[in-house]
Design a protein around this motif. Structure first.
Motif, mmCIF file in Angstrom:
data_model
loop_
_atom_site.group_PDB
_atom_site.id
_atom_site.type_symbol
_atom_site.label_atom_id
_atom_site.label_comp_id
_atom_site.label_asym_id
_atom_site.label_seq_id
_atom_site.Cartn_x
_atom_site.Cartn_y
_atom_site.Cartn_z
ATOM 1 N N VAL A 85 0.831 -1.193 0.000
ATOM 2 C CA VAL A 85 0.000 0.000 0.000
ATOM 3 C C VAL A 85 0.875 1.257 0.000
ATOM 4 C CG1 VAL A 85 -0.147 0.238 2.501
ATOM 5 C CG2 VAL A 85 -2.059 0.999 1.096
ATOM 6 N N LYS A 108 -8.600 -7.639 8.031
ATOM 7 C CA LYS A 108 -8.717 -7.475 6.584
ATOM 8 C C LYS A 108 -8.033 -6.199 6.110
ATOM 9 C CE LYS A 108 -12.988 -10.139 6.136
ATOM 10 N NZ LYS A 108 -14.408 -10.124 5.724
ATOM 11 N N LEU A 109 -8.157 -5.099 6.896
ATOM 12 C CA LEU A 109 -7.540 -3.830 6.517
ATOM 13 C C LEU A 109 -6.020 -3.957 6.504
ATOM 14 C CD1 LEU A 109 -7.599 -0.824 5.887
ATOM 15 C CD2 LEU A 109 -7.787 -0.371 8.350
ATOM 16 N N ARG A 112 -4.824 -5.950 3.480
ATOM 17 C CA ARG A 112 -4.824 -5.161 2.243
ATOM 18 C C ARG A 112 -3.625 -4.221 2.214
ATOM 19 N NH1 ARG A 112 -10.350 -3.986 3.760
ATOM 20 N NH2 ARG A 112 -11.758 -5.584 2.938
ATOM 21 N N GLY A 116 -1.963 -6.097 -0.410
ATOM 22 C CA GLY A 116 -2.862 -5.720 -1.499
ATOM 23 C C GLY A 116 -3.805 -6.841 -1.889
ATOM 24 N N GLN A 117 -4.096 -7.765 -0.979
ATOM 25 C CA GLN A 117 -4.987 -8.891 -1.253
ATOM 26 C C GLN A 117 -6.053 -8.983 -0.164
ATOM 27 O OE1 GLN A 117 -3.162 -12.649 -2.070
ATOM 28 N NE2 GLN A 117 -1.487 -11.753 -3.283
ATOM 29 N N GLU A 118 -7.063 -9.823 -0.463
ATOM 30 C CA GLU A 118 -8.149 -10.002 0.486
ATOM 31 C C GLU A 118 -7.829 -11.166 1.432
ATOM 32 O OE1 GLU A 118 -10.834 -8.129 1.005
ATOM 33 O OE2 GLU A 118 -10.037 -6.779 -0.527
ATOM 34 N N SER A 725 -5.816 -17.269 3.233
ATOM 35 C CA SER A 725 -5.305 -16.327 2.234
ATOM 36 C C SER A 725 -4.392 -17.064 1.277
ATOM 37 C CB SER A 725 -4.542 -15.188 2.916
ATOM 38 O OG SER A 725 -3.309 -15.679 3.423
#
Length: 874
Positions: A85, A108-109, A112, A116-118, A725
């Protein structure tokens, strides 16, 4: 960094009179500031520039490059500096991350930000089996026909009307009526992009305009209120589906049961509205789907045949309902009434109809009452077969006769001590008879005889086949019935049997085994025959039996089994005619009781017959008034009454062939044209608001569910979570553990590698389609034939790519067939006809191995070139 140069601002900052009178001074100031702003050799000379930028240091977007290390050390010490990010975004959002610490959103934040993934957070507790925790739901649905229309009223001048929003993917079309008459398309035009209908000539004042839609977008009805035109009942739509009833599509509105107000009328018009683009309301209506639901037979009449049509009188309908008689009573025997179950029978014994071949009428014992009350549930006999004895040992003076009991027997041996025993077990009175064959429509009621219980004795030596012994061979009494229990009787009172003239039965004995509080006899049982006199046991721990008037030495021998009261013991020693010892103590004091000898006679005696059964009296000190009778010998006494449940040709079931459509009043069922004309039946219509059978919406409490687990193992617990993940856990374990992991929880992680087909980097001989299920493009229709008719399908092109072909297994609407041949892009045949009719279904290719396809192009290019859609499910 600031772009404002002080040297450029001097001329505008100095007063006008100085600029005019001292231009050289102005030039000096400009040159001085320009000097301060310009690099001189190795000297940067950016002091003024930095001074101006001081005000921007608080903005992370402008200062991150210079103070990155300090920012991360202060606000994000656990975060790696090579995050995916934007770093300024990370610093700005660290505070919300800290505030949400420990929550699913914080996980989750951060994921990311880092990669940069869920990230998917799973909770094993959601898979735990929980008693009585399942969610049960009963859906309520309003089904309407596909003739959904919007309606308006003309005013003589208005030409423009709002339409329901068009969905280009559904190819929505309309048909227009004015005052019930179809209007030609040349009299109006439609602007689909703005959902408008325009008439070239305005409809007359007060004219009724109705627009019917084909392929309407059903999503517009969700969360809309529906109202019954006649009933005024209302409900809120939660979901909408297109369903098929008798090859006709209908729209099903699933409503929230809590929002239903009042009762809808059968077949009434349903009203709803939607908001147009200009915020005005568009009013719509549809007719509730009303059809024949059931036909219930009230009186089946007689002499009807399967296939006879049923006359259904309906005043008004859109499609006439049809039904036929699908089941009648054949006039054959289909049940057996048990009037008396007799005694001494076994489950599965044959039951035969006298004088009727078994191929036409045959029965079997389905159940017995083996409780032992009033009729024995077991029966023991000697199992030795005379012919089985070795002929070399049958001389009377031989030292060992070779009997099968295992004891050396000769002329000095009591024979009964040397014989073997075998028992009839699980016997009793018949309680159910099953009809196995009933091919004959009888005129008179046949007599039924059940086979008696049997034992099968295997050969020991000389006999070559098994010996089958029927229980009725011995003539033992089998069943006692209590006609009147009398009063003041006691447990142990003796049942006395007296033979009728010319009846020579012997050895039957029975006693009262249960009485009520008033001394009324409630149960009697057959017991062993008693010997002379009575006996007492003076101590509960005593093994000695004291006789009174007994002949122990004459009537008993060591090894005999005797019964005193309800206790059975084995004789160990005989001291005298009035004294003997048994193997174990009786456990209670017994006074002046009969001594019963198990091996003296068979239970129930022997030599009796059903034609002259003995009479019975009850020997009792106080009891009076009892009336007890013996009804049969073992293996006999059954009274079975075969019958049918109805008349020949009586209607048992009517099947609806076509439920019809648009039926608003209950039909009349007429059955006078066939049979004896006396049958009657009632019809019911499908209600507008139907309550469907209940269903589980979750598997929380379903033991057989494959996705439920027992709580435990530190995994399936309330305080655990799983991070799923595509990133190895080791790359984020430390920061998640130290920054976000909530105290008291157990954490797990799984690596989720997607099984994807890379369509963009495929070279020669490397394009491999996985072995899995494939859904081809377009939809198909099937009916009760071997043909599969496609719409928008590319069967031939799919075959050229080896995705489908002869002998390929396919599935349509859950029915699996093998492909015979591919005729065209839209037609193929299968090995056997489908059993259902289904339209607009997907065609799925099942479990086929595909070799690598030799190609230099990508899968995307193959699909595009052949206009073929292939979805690969993993």
């Amino acid at each position: 960094m600031s772009d404002l140069r002080t040297s450029l601002l001097v001329n505008r900052q100095v007063p006008e009179f100085i600029r005019e009178e001292y231009p050289l001074f102005i030039s000096f100031l400009e040159a001085y500031y320009e000097y301060l702003e310009t690099k001189q050799g190795t000297q940067l000379n950016d002091l003024t520039q930095r001074a101006k930028d001081l005000r921007n240091l608080s903005d992370v977007d402008d200062s991150i490059d210079d103070f990155e290390e300090q920012f991360f050390a202060t606000y994000a010490s656990l975060v790696s500096k090579d995050v995916e990010v934007d770093k300024s975004f990370l610093i700005k959002n660290v505070l919300p991350l800290y505030l949400a610490k420990g929550s699913e959103n914080s996980f989750k934040l951060l994921f990311r930000m880092l990669f940069g993934q869920e990230l998917e957070v799973k909770y094993p507790k959601n898979d735990v089996l929980r008693a009585s925790d399942g969610k049960w739901k009963r859906d309520e649905v309003i089904k309407v026909t596909q003739d959904i229309s919007s309606f308006y009223t003309g005013n003589g001048t208005k030409k423009e009307f709002n339409l329901v929003p068009f969905n280009s993917a559904l190819d929505t079309t309309i048909t227009v009526y004015v005052n019930g008459s179809l209007i030609a398309a040349s009299n109006y035009f439609v602007r689909k992009e703005i959902n408008k209908l325009y008439f070239y000539t305005a409809p007359a004042n007060n004219s009724e305009i109705e627009v019917f839609y084909r392929n309407i977008d059903i999503e517009i009805f969700k969360n809309r209120k529906v109202t019954g035109l006649i009933s005024g009942a209302t409900a809120l739509i939660e979901d909408v589906e297109i369903e098929t009833i008798n090859n006709e599509q209908i729209t099903a509105f699933y409503v929230n049961p809590k929002t239903v107000v009042s009762d809808f009328t059968i077949g009434e018009t349903i009203l709803f509205d939607i908001v147009a683009n200009d915020d005005t309301l568009i009013y719509l209506r549809a007719r509730a789907f009303s059809s024949l639901l059931t036909i219930t037979v009230i009186d089946g009449g007689a002499n009807y045949n399967i296939g006879d049509p049923v006359s259904i009188i309906v005043p008004t309908f859109e499609r006439e309902p049809k039904a036929f008689i699908s089941k009648t009573f054949s006039g054959k025997i289909n049940q057996v009434i048990i009037r008396d179950g007799g005694a001494g029978f076994q489950v599965a014994a044959n039951v035969r109809a006298v004088g009727i071949p078994e191929a036409e009428l045959f029965f079997a014992v389905g159940q017995i009452n083996s409780s032992g009350a009033n009729t024995p549930n077991s029966y023991t006999i000697f199992s030795d077969v005379i012919s089985d004895i070795d002929p070399a040992n049958n001389v009377i003076l031989n030292l060992n006769w070779g009997l099968s009991g295992g004891t050396v027997a000769n002329v000095n041996t009591v024979i009964s001590k040397a014989l073997s025993n075998i028992s009839y077990t699980t016997i009793g009175e018949i309680s159910n008879v099953q009809v196995l064959i009933s091919e004959l429509a009888v005129i008179t009621t046949p007599t039924l005889n059940a086979d008696p219980a049997i034992v099968d004795i295997s050969p020991i030596a000389n006999t070559t086949t098994n010996t089958v012994v029927k229980i009725d061979t011995f003539g033992s009494l089998g069943k006692l019935i209590i006609n009147d229990g009398g009063l003041d009787y006691a447990i142990g009172d003796e049942i006395v049997f007296k033979n009728k003239p010319m009846n020579f039965g012997i050895g039957a004995a029975a006693e009262v085994t249960n009485v009520s509080a008033f001394g009324t006899i409630t149960e009697v049982k057959f017991v062993p025959y008693k010997i002379t006199g009575n006996a007492s046991v003076t101590s509960a721990s005593n093994v000695m039996v004291q006789g009174y008037g007994t002949l122990f030495e004459t009537e008993l021998s060591v090894g005999d089994k005797i019964m005193i009261g309800s206790n059975t013991r084995t004789v160990v020693t005989i001291a005298s005619n009035t004294s003997l010892n048994v193997n174990t103590s009786f456990g209670s004091i017994l006074t002046n009781r009969p001594v019963r000898h198990w091996e003296r006679y068979l239970i129930g005696g022997q030599g009796y017959n059903n034609h002259k059964l003995p009479t019975i009296t009850v020997s009792s000190t106080l009891g009076t008034g009892a009336n007890i009778a013996v009804t049969t010998i073992m293996g006999d006494g059954e009274n079975l009454f075969p019958r049918g449940t109805g008349r020949a040709g009586e209607i048992q079931e009517i099947t609806i062939l076509d439920p019809g459509k648009g039926i608003r009043t209950t039909p009349q069922i007429v059955l006078t044209s066939f049979g004896d004309g006396t049958a009657e039946a009632n019809a019911t219509l499908s209600p507008t608001l139907q309550e469907l059978p209940g269903r589980w919406t979750t598997s929380d409490s379903i033991i057989s569910s494959s996705d439920r687990r027992l709580q435990g193992r530190d995994y399936y617990i309330n305080y655990s979570y799983l991070l799923s993940s595509e990133i190895e856990f080791g790359k984020y374990k430390k920061i998640f553990k130290e920054l976000l992991h909530p105290a008291g929880f157990k954490s797990y992680a799984e690596l989720n590698r997607l099984n994807e087909l890379d369509a963009n980097n495929v070279t020669m001989n490397t394009l491999t389609v996985p072995k899995n299920i494939r859904t081809l493009s377009g939809t198909v229709n099937v009916n009760s034939t071997i043909f599969v008719v496609g719409t928008g399908t590319k069967f031939t092109k799919a075959a050229n790519l080896d995705f489908i072909g002869a002998n390929t297994w396919i599935a349509v609407n859950s029915e699996i067939r093998m492909v015979n041949s591919i005729i065209s892009d839209t037609l193929l045949t299968v090995n056997s006809a489908f059993t259902i009719t289904a339209n607009n279904e997907e065609l799925v290719v099942l479990n086929v191995d595909y070799d690598a396809v030799a190609t230099e192009v990508t899968l995307d290019e193959i699909i595009a070139e052949n206009d073929l859609i292939l979805s690969v499910e993993t």
